[in-house]
Write a protein that holds these residues in place. Structure first.
Motif, mmCIF file in Angstrom:
data_model
loop_
_atom_site.group_PDB
_atom_site.id
_atom_site.type_symbol
_atom_site.label_atom_id
_atom_site.label_comp_id
_atom_site.label_asym_id
_atom_site.label_seq_id
_atom_site.Cartn_x
_atom_site.Cartn_y
_atom_site.Cartn_z
ATOM 1 N N ARG A 1 15.917 13.622 -16.742
ATOM 2 C CA ARG A 1 15.379 14.537 -15.720
ATOM 3 C C ARG A 1 15.309 13.846 -14.360
ATOM 4 N N SER A 2 14.857 12.610 -14.357
ATOM 5 C CA SER A 2 14.724 11.873 -13.094
ATOM 6 C C SER A 2 16.081 11.621 -12.443
ATOM 7 N N LEU A 3 17.087 11.288 -13.246
ATOM 8 C CA LEU A 3 18.426 11.052 -12.696
ATOM 9 C C LEU A 3 19.000 12.331 -12.094
ATOM 10 N N LYS A 4 18.809 13.464 -12.762
ATOM 11 C CA LYS A 4 19.282 14.752 -12.222
ATOM 12 C C LYS A 4 18.570 15.069 -10.910
ATOM 13 N N GLU A 5 17.300 14.773 -10.846
ATOM 14 C CA GLU A 5 16.540 15.011 -9.616
ATOM 15 C C GLU A 5 17.051 14.125 -8.483
ATOM 16 N N MET A 6 17.349 12.868 -8.792
ATOM 17 C CA MET A 6 17.912 11.965 -7.779
ATOM 18 C C MET A 6 19.240 12.507 -7.256
ATOM 19 N N GLU A 7 20.080 13.016 -8.153
ATOM 20 C CA GLU A 7 21.359 13.602 -7.721
ATOM 21 C C GLU A 7 21.117 14.756 -6.747
ATOM 22 N N LYS A 8 20.151 15.618 -7.064
ATOM 23 C CA LYS A 8 19.840 16.755 -6.188
ATOM 24 C C LYS A 8 19.343 16.283 -4.823
ATOM 25 N N VAL A 9 18.465 15.293 -4.836
ATOM 26 C CA VAL A 9 17.913 14.749 -3.582
ATOM 27 C C VAL A 9 19.042 14.231 -2.692
ATOM 28 N N LEU A 10 20.091 13.666 -3.313
ATOM 29 C CA LEU A 10 21.205 13.093 -2.560
ATOM 30 C C LEU A 10 22.324 14.101 -2.286
ATOM 31 N N GLY A 11 22.052 15.390 -2.537
ATOM 32 C CA GLY A 11 22.996 16.424 -2.130
ATOM 33 C C GLY A 11 23.914 16.964 -3.203
ATOM 34 N N ARG A 12 23.738 16.552 -4.439
ATOM 35 C CA ARG A 12 24.570 17.072 -5.520
ATOM 36 C C ARG A 12 24.183 18.515 -5.797
ATOM 37 N N MET A 13 25.196 19.382 -5.811
ATOM 38 C CA MET A 13 24.990 20.804 -6.065
ATOM 39 C C MET A 13 25.725 21.181 -7.349
ATOM 40 N N PRO A 14 25.345 22.305 -7.970
ATOM 41 C CA PRO A 14 26.034 22.722 -9.194
ATOM 42 C C PRO A 14 27.542 22.911 -9.011
ATOM 43 N N ASP A 15 27.967 23.270 -7.793
ATOM 44 C CA ASP A 15 29.400 23.521 -7.563
ATOM 45 C C ASP A 15 30.116 22.328 -6.911
#
Length: 143
Positions: free
Chosen positions: A70-84
């Motif tokens: 969960r934390s790694l996915k959150e870090m990805e989101k914080v750094l701009g990773r989007m589902p697409d």
């Protein structure tokens, strides 16, 4: 219980900045943590993509596997990773959890030659840190 996680970071968009930022977030979450030197690799499965900057990480935590995921996915989101992001061919950051303790979670990624080289480099980095700490302790004892 102390768990060992081996991660692989990748970015093909604003690579240096995103890998650096991911490293800072990971340093705040894991302790101890060791990084390989980053290296550029050819994209796999993204034909319109530029080169990827990749880095391996060996990290330790008392957190459980699901909490780390969960934390790694959150870090990805914080750094701009989007589902697409993958569909667009722009990956600001990808943080893959490859190994948890002795369990390989992503066998196809784990088998890649560059991943094995990066992981070896991260372990070497950790050994160098331990050696430096031991030397520093000896120096402090003499003083």
């Amino acid at each position: 219980m102390r768990n060992r996680a081996i991660l692989c970071l990748g970015s093909n968009w604003d690579c240096e900045s995103n890998i650096h930022s991911a490293g800072e977030l990971l340093r705040g979450y894991f302790c101890p943590i060791h990084f390989s030197e980053p290296v550029y690799t050819e994209p796999v499965g993204l034909p319109a993509s530029g080169l990827f900057l990749n880095q391996a990480v060996v990290a330790y935590t008392d957190c459980c596997l699901e909490e780390v995921r969960r934390s790694l996915k959150e870090m990805e989101k914080v750094l701009g990773r989007m589902p697409d992001s993958k569909e667009k061919g722009q990956i600001p950051i990808d943080i893959d959890l490859l190994l948890w303790n002795n369990e390989i979670l992503k066998p196809a990624d784990w088998e890649k030659e560059y991943v094995q080289l990066l992981v070896s480099s991260a372990f070497e980095s950790g050994q160098n840190d331990i050696r430096r700490e031991a030397v520093s302790e000896k120096i402090n004892m003499v003083e």
